[in-house]
Design a protein around this motif. Structure first.
Motif, PDB file in Angstrom:
ATOM      1  N   LEU A 155       0.818  -1.210   0.000  1.00  0.00           N
ATOM      2  CA  LEU A 155       0.000   0.000   0.000  1.00  0.00           C
ATOM      3  C   LEU A 155       0.850   1.257   0.000  1.00  0.00           C
ATOM      4  O   LEU A 155       1.938   1.306   0.591  1.00  0.00           O
ATOM      5  CB  LEU A 155      -0.943  -0.009   1.201  1.00  0.00           C
ATOM      6  N   LYS A 156       0.323   2.271  -0.695  1.00  0.00           N
ATOM      7  CA  LYS A 156       0.998   3.557  -0.815  1.00  0.00           C
ATOM      8  C   LYS A 156       0.103   4.646  -0.212  1.00  0.00           C
ATOM      9  O   LYS A 156      -1.108   4.473  -0.095  1.00  0.00           O
ATOM     10  CB  LYS A 156       1.248   3.875  -2.286  1.00  0.00           C
ATOM     11  N   ALA A 157       0.709   5.768   0.095  1.00  0.00           N
ATOM     12  CA  ALA A 157      -0.062   6.879   0.652  1.00  0.00           C
ATOM     13  C   ALA A 157      -1.190   7.287  -0.291  1.00  0.00           C
ATOM     14  O   ALA A 157      -2.283   7.652   0.155  1.00  0.00           O
ATOM     15  CB  ALA A 157       0.861   8.058   0.926  1.00  0.00           C
ATOM     16  N   GLU A 158      -0.952   7.201  -1.583  1.00  0.00           N
ATOM     17  CA  GLU A 158      -1.967   7.597  -2.551  1.00  0.00           C
ATOM     18  C   GLU A 158      -3.131   6.612  -2.654  1.00  0.00           C
ATOM     19  O   GLU A 158      -4.104   6.869  -3.357  1.00  0.00           O
ATOM     20  CB  GLU A 158      -1.351   7.811  -3.942  1.00  0.00           C
ATOM     21  N   ASP A 159      -3.045   5.485  -1.943  1.00  0.00           N
ATOM     22  CA  ASP A 159      -4.187   4.571  -1.869  1.00  0.00           C
ATOM     23  C   ASP A 159      -5.179   5.009  -0.799  1.00  0.00           C
ATOM     24  O   ASP A 159      -6.258   4.428  -0.674  1.00  0.00           O
ATOM     25  CB  ASP A 159      -3.716   3.148  -1.552  1.00  0.00           C
ATOM     26  N   THR A 160      -4.817   6.012  -0.015  1.00  0.00           N
ATOM     27  CA  THR A 160      -5.712   6.528   1.007  1.00  0.00           C
ATOM     28  C   THR A 160      -6.995   7.054   0.371  1.00  0.00           C
ATOM     29  O   THR A 160      -6.950   7.893  -0.533  1.00  0.00           O
ATOM     30  CB  THR A 160      -5.031   7.657   1.798  1.00  0.00           C
ATOM     31  N   ALA A 161      -8.123   6.538   0.836  1.00  0.00           N
ATOM     32  CA  ALA A 161      -9.414   6.910   0.246  1.00  0.00           C
ATOM     33  C   ALA A 161     -10.532   6.219   1.013  1.00  0.00           C
ATOM     34  O   ALA A 161     -10.275   5.334   1.843  1.00  0.00           O
ATOM     35  CB  ALA A 161      -9.477   6.491  -1.218  1.00  0.00           C
ATOM     36  N   VAL A 162     -11.740   6.615   0.702  1.00  0.00           N
ATOM     37  CA  VAL A 162     -12.900   5.835   1.115  1.00  0.00           C
ATOM     38  C   VAL A 162     -13.172   4.835  -0.003  1.00  0.00           C
ATOM     39  O   VAL A 162     -13.300   5.219  -1.170  1.00  0.00           O
ATOM     40  CB  VAL A 162     -14.135   6.726   1.366  1.00  0.00           C
ATOM     41  N   TYR A 163     -13.252   3.573   0.360  1.00  0.00           N
ATOM     42  CA  TYR A 163     -13.473   2.506  -0.612  1.00  0.00           C
ATOM     43  C   TYR A 163     -14.935   2.071  -0.566  1.00  0.00           C
ATOM     44  O   TYR A 163     -15.493   1.842   0.512  1.00  0.00           O
ATOM     45  CB  TYR A 163     -12.550   1.322  -0.320  1.00  0.00           C
ATOM     46  N   TYR A 164     -15.521   1.950  -1.740  1.00  0.00           N
ATOM     47  CA  TYR A 164     -16.935   1.595  -1.859  1.00  0.00           C
ATOM     48  C   TYR A 164     -17.095   0.283  -2.618  1.00  0.00           C
ATOM     49  O   TYR A 164     -16.475   0.072  -3.667  1.00  0.00           O
ATOM     50  CB  TYR A 164     -17.699   2.672  -2.622  1.00  0.00           C
ATOM     51  N   CYS A 165     -17.945  -0.555  -2.093  1.00  0.00           N
ATOM     52  CA  CYS A 165     -18.361  -1.765  -2.799  1.00  0.00           C
ATOM     53  C   CYS A 165     -19.555  -1.409  -3.690  1.00  0.00           C
ATOM     54  O   CYS A 165     -20.429  -0.634  -3.282  1.00  0.00           O
ATOM     55  CB  CYS A 165     -18.764  -2.817  -1.762  1.00  0.00           C
ATOM     56  N   ALA A 166     -19.595  -1.969  -4.886  1.00  0.00           N
ATOM     57  CA  ALA A 166     -20.705  -1.724  -5.794  1.00  0.00           C
ATOM     58  C   ALA A 166     -21.093  -3.033  -6.470  1.00  0.00           C
ATOM     59  O   ALA A 166     -20.264  -3.923  -6.664  1.00  0.00           O
ATOM     60  CB  ALA A 166     -20.327  -0.682  -6.838  1.00  0.00           C
ATOM     61  N   ALA A 167     -22.377  -3.131  -6.837  1.00  0.00           N
ATOM     62  CA  ALA A 167     -22.857  -4.357  -7.468  1.00  0.00           C
ATOM     63  C   ALA A 167     -23.941  -4.045  -8.482  1.00  0.00           C
ATOM     64  O   ALA A 167     -24.680  -3.077  -8.332  1.00  0.00           O
ATOM     65  CB  ALA A 167     -23.398  -5.315  -6.410  1.00  0.00           C
ATOM     66  N   CYS A 168     -24.000  -4.855  -9.509  1.00  0.00           N
ATOM     67  CA  CYS A 168     -25.018  -4.821 -10.551  1.00  0.00           C
ATOM     68  C   CYS A 168     -24.896  -3.587 -11.435  1.00  0.00           C
ATOM     69  O   CYS A 168     -24.794  -2.464 -10.942  1.00  0.00           O
ATOM     70  CB  CYS A 168     -26.431  -4.885  -9.984  1.00  0.00           C
ATOM     71  N   THR A 169     -24.918  -3.818 -12.708  1.00  0.00           N
ATOM     72  CA  THR A 169     -24.787  -2.701 -13.641  1.00  0.00           C
ATOM     73  C   THR A 169     -25.999  -2.597 -14.547  1.00  0.00           C
ATOM     74  O   THR A 169     -26.638  -3.595 -14.884  1.00  0.00           O
ATOM     75  CB  THR A 169     -23.530  -2.852 -14.520  1.00  0.00           C
ATOM     76  N   ASP A 170     -26.275  -1.361 -14.927  1.00  0.00           N
ATOM     77  CA  ASP A 170     -27.280  -1.073 -15.931  1.00  0.00           C
ATOM     78  C   ASP A 170     -26.627  -0.092 -16.893  1.00  0.00           C
ATOM     79  O   ASP A 170     -26.305   1.027 -16.493  1.00  0.00           O
ATOM     80  CB  ASP A 170     -28.531  -0.483 -15.290  1.00  0.00           C
ATOM     81  N   ARG A 171     -26.391  -0.527 -18.105  1.00  0.00           N
ATOM     82  CA  ARG A 171     -25.695   0.313 -19.087  1.00  0.00           C
ATOM     83  C   ARG A 171     -24.356   0.773 -18.523  1.00  0.00           C
ATOM     84  O   ARG A 171     -24.008   1.960 -18.602  1.00  0.00           O
ATOM     85  CB  ARG A 171     -26.551   1.518 -19.467  1.00  0.00           C
ATOM     86  N   ASP A 172     -23.625  -0.166 -17.955  1.00  0.00           N
ATOM     87  CA  ASP A 172     -22.271   0.050 -17.425  1.00  0.00           C
ATOM     88  C   ASP A 172     -22.213   0.898 -16.173  1.00  0.00           C
ATOM     89  O   ASP A 172     -21.128   1.246 -15.714  1.00  0.00           O
ATOM     90  CB  ASP A 172     -21.359   0.675 -18.489  1.00  0.00           C
ATOM     91  N   SER A 173     -23.338   1.271 -15.603  1.00  0.00           N
ATOM     92  CA  SER A 173     -23.335   2.023 -14.340  1.00  0.00           C
ATOM     93  C   SER A 173     -23.786   1.120 -13.207  1.00  0.00           C
ATOM     94  O   SER A 173     -24.818   0.450 -13.318  1.00  0.00           O
ATOM     95  CB  SER A 173     -24.280   3.225 -14.434  1.00  0.00           C
ATOM     96  N   PHE A 174     -23.033   1.124 -12.106  1.00  0.00           N
ATOM     97  CA  PHE A 174     -23.403   0.333 -10.939  1.00  0.00           C
ATOM     98  C   PHE A 174     -24.537   1.019 -10.195  1.00  0.00           C
ATOM     99  O   PHE A 174     -24.563   2.252 -10.059  1.00  0.00           O
ATOM    100  CB  PHE A 174     -22.196   0.162 -10.013  1.00  0.00           C
ATOM    101  N   TYR A 175     -25.499   0.213  -9.685  1.00  0.00           N
ATOM    102  CA  TYR A 175     -26.623   0.862  -9.015  1.00  0.00           C
ATOM    103  C   TYR A 175     -26.872   0.382  -7.597  1.00  0.00           C
ATOM    104  O   TYR A 175     -27.809   0.841  -6.954  1.00  0.00           O
ATOM    105  CB  TYR A 175     -27.903   0.748  -9.856  1.00  0.00           C
ATOM    106  N   HIS A 176     -26.059  -0.532  -7.073  1.00  0.00           N
ATOM    107  CA  HIS A 176     -26.090  -0.851  -5.645  1.00  0.00           C
ATOM    108  C   HIS A 176     -24.741  -0.461  -5.064  1.00  0.00           C
ATOM    109  O   HIS A 176     -23.697  -0.849  -5.596  1.00  0.00           O
ATOM    110  CB  HIS A 176     -26.334  -2.346  -5.406  1.00  0.00           C
ATOM    111  N   TRP A 177     -24.793   0.272  -3.956  1.00  0.00           N
ATOM    112  CA  TRP A 177     -23.551   0.783  -3.366  1.00  0.00           C
ATOM    113  C   TRP A 177     -23.525   0.540  -1.863  1.00  0.00           C
ATOM    114  O   TRP A 177     -24.556   0.623  -1.182  1.00  0.00           O
ATOM    115  CB  TRP A 177     -23.428   2.295  -3.613  1.00  0.00           C
TER     116      TRP A 177
END
Length: 116
Positions: free
Chosen positions: A84-106
């Motif tokens: 891990l690097k300092a630039e990996d610092t972030a809020v990480y989100y899980c996502a599931a299911c896509t509709d036209r390439d957009s995820f809609y469960h978060w």
């Protein structure tokens, strides 16, 4: 909105490892593409990795350091994060299911902090 539950975040020093997990409802886990996104302060949301059946994608920024997988026994998507690097610092989100390439469960998001 499906209930995605993330766990495993926290603080680590640069070079360390963390493992994130996202548990999804069975009906979601069985059929949907799933992904990890992240958002760091002042930046837009970035796709980190995604998994669908046998197809896996990694962003260039994490390729070779992160590994995504599915744990069928737990209905969970797992992200093993190494070197891990300092630039990996972030809020990480899980996502599931896509509709036209957009995820809609978060998921709600989970903080990962890497100190240098």
């Amino acid at each position: 909105q499906a209930h995605l539950v993330e766990s495993g975040g926290g603080s680590v020093q640069a070079g360390g490892s963390l493992k994130l997990s996202c548990v999804a409802p069975l009906n979601i886990f069985r059929v949907c593409e799933m992904a990890w996104w992240r958002q760091s302060s002042g930046k837009g949301r970035e796709l980190v990795s995604k998994i669908a059946l046998r197809k896996i994608f990694y962003s260039e920024s994490v390729k070779g350091r992160f590994a995504i997988s599915r744990d069928d026994s737990k209905n969970a998507m797992v992200l093993q994060m190494n070197s891990l690097k300092a630039e990996d610092t972030a809020v990480y989100y899980c996502a599931a299911c896509t509709d036209r390439d957009s995820f809609y469960h978060w998921g709600q998001g989970i903080q990962v902090t890497v100190s240098s």
